[in-house]
Design a protein around this motif. Sequence first.
Motif, PDB file in Angstrom:
ATOM      1  N   LEU A 123     -12.644  44.220 -23.610  1.00 39.24           N
ATOM      2  CA  LEU A 123     -13.210  42.929 -23.232  1.00 39.24           C
ATOM      3  C   LEU A 123     -12.621  41.878 -24.159  1.00 39.24           C
ATOM      4  N   LEU A 124     -11.489  41.305 -23.751  1.00 39.47           N
ATOM      5  CA  LEU A 124     -10.793  40.340 -24.588  1.00 39.47           C
ATOM      6  C   LEU A 124     -11.223  38.926 -24.210  1.00 39.47           C
ATOM      7  N   GLY A 150      -9.642  38.775 -13.966  1.00 36.81           N
ATOM      8  CA  GLY A 150     -10.630  38.626 -12.908  1.00 36.81           C
ATOM      9  C   GLY A 150     -10.328  39.286 -11.582  1.00 36.81           C
ATOM     10  N   VAL A 151      -9.357  40.217 -11.523  1.00 41.39           N
ATOM     11  CA  VAL A 151      -9.061  40.837 -10.231  1.00 41.39           C
ATOM     12  C   VAL A 151      -9.420  42.322 -10.198  1.00 41.39           C
ATOM     13  N   GLN A 199      -0.681  36.684 -20.180  1.00 44.07           N
ATOM     14  CA  GLN A 199       0.761  36.785 -20.400  1.00 44.07           C
ATOM     15  C   GLN A 199       1.082  36.911 -21.878  1.00 44.07           C
ATOM     16  N   ASN A 200       0.353  36.190 -22.719  1.00 46.86           N
ATOM     17  CA  ASN A 200       0.563  36.312 -24.164  1.00 46.86           C
ATOM     18  C   ASN A 200       0.182  37.708 -24.663  1.00 46.86           C
ATOM     19  N   VAL A 201      -0.944  38.222 -24.145  1.00 46.09           N
ATOM     20  CA  VAL A 201      -1.374  39.571 -24.515  1.00 46.09           C
ATOM     21  C   VAL A 201      -0.336  40.593 -24.065  1.00 46.09           C
ATOM     22  N   CYS A 207      -8.692  39.629 -19.656  1.00 46.16           N
ATOM     23  CA  CYS A 207      -8.370  38.380 -20.355  1.00 46.16           C
ATOM     24  C   CYS A 207      -9.069  37.204 -19.679  1.00 46.16           C
ATOM     25  N   CYS A 208      -8.948  36.027 -20.285  1.00 45.23           N
ATOM     26  CA  CYS A 208      -9.705  34.872 -19.795  1.00 45.23           C
ATOM     27  C   CYS A 208      -8.875  33.894 -18.966  1.00 45.23           C
ATOM     28  N   SER A 209      -7.557  33.990 -19.010  1.00 49.29           N
ATOM     29  CA  SER A 209      -6.705  33.100 -18.218  1.00 49.29           C
ATOM     30  C   SER A 209      -5.350  33.781 -18.032  1.00 49.29           C
TER      31      SER A 209
END
Length: 496
Positions: A262-263, A246-247, A202-204, A195-197
């Motif tokens: 790849l969301l 990103g981890v 959390q929403n996903v 995810c990007c943030s």
Amino acid sequence: MILSHVKELLEQAVDKIHTVYPECDIGIYSTGLKRWDTDNKCIVAGIQSAYRNTDGFGNFDLIIVDEAHLIPEKGDGMYRNFLRRMKDHNPELRVIGLTATPYRLTSGPICAPDNILNKICFEVGVKELLQQGFLCPLRSKASRQEIDASGLHVRAGEFIESEVDKLMNTGDLVAQACSEIISYARERKAVIIFCCSIDHAQNVLAHIRKHDSTAEAVFGDTLPSFRAEILERFKAGKIKFLVNVGVLTTGFDAPNIDCVVLLRPTASPGLYYQMVGRGFRLHPDKKDCLVLDFGGNIERHGPVDSIQVEPKADREEPLGKTCPKCREVVPTAAMLCHVCGHSFIKEKAESEEREIGHDAAPAKVAILSGEITDTEYAVQSVRYSVHEKRNAEPGAPRTMKIEYRINMLQSFSEWICPEHGGYVKLKFIRWWRKHAPGCDLPHDAQDAVWLATEGALEWPTHITVRTVSGEKYPKIIGYRYPEKQQDLPSLDEIPF
């Protein structure tokens, strides 16, 4: 010393060394692993910890840097300062860098004469590793809902995070994406989602948990004990969906991953490779890994085994297209989806007749290059004409163009060369003797057109067209004729 930047990679390095060299005297220097060994002949160290103790190790003959693309091109970062100080201790120190992404978006290859890493001593590509059975095959699909990333801006080689979050983190898009992920991954066992943030993740996670209550997420600030426990459960198959931000891109080793999502879009070819690369590991319970691309990354960067590093502003066309029926990502020039059979027909006829083989859009991309698609088409009509190469010198050899019309908007063409010499002429002779048995060879291209029009060449009922991802043009490789000509010899059996 083996040097890396995250404790998971340090643990993996120790494990792999023990596997191939059990008697090795290994120490660990890492605050995260609560070990501060300095006297062993081999030290596996975290750069953040080792950087603070350059005088405590003594001399090293060799330092191996894992994920070496993280060494900055210039400046005074931890890696460059640490290596410089260790070389002060031992001027004969050698540095080896290991990486699967040996380039930077802004400056190109990390290996150059004036860099810390200045010579390539060994390299092997994804394609070779796949062929040799060391990596798991990949296949890919794109989202049903296309994302327009054209408005995103790039900063330091990557899309601006706040803009990406605004684009991807909307209620409708998250719900649609999660629905697709659950559907496509129905038969998959271990799904990792990028995810990007944190808010996006959390929403996903909330949407995924409506379907699978075991789904989990890890972030940079996840407590180490919780993070380790979640990752172990995921590797053990007790968690199917693992969301992260990103981890888990660099070096995360979970061989059971059989679906990578790849969301998010990325402008970085390195990050693209690292995310997709989580699915390359071999595992006895998987035959391939499915890559679900919701950010247009495959089309942006090309096949993962031949990533193009040139600035994206220089690209005039996408590197692939998505089947509107099954969402498989296929080469740009593919006329038929190799998964569901969907036919790609242009919405508007081109103003000029299209010469497949010279002017066609190149067949460039799928998630892996070299993927071969053979498609048979029924032929409606055939047209013969003399063809002169553009900007050719006066008197240059001409060719005969054969255009096989498939429908009103689609055709494939090939060129035969009666006026050329050498090997090209020999290929023409073989071709003509196969397709026009018993007919004299034409003197030139005009004669070939006249003979063909007079019936020397019978129209095939079908042609087979081969498209190879990563190669420029499709190629006609087979012909099917009416019953009376079914038993033509192969081209290699035709004598000169």
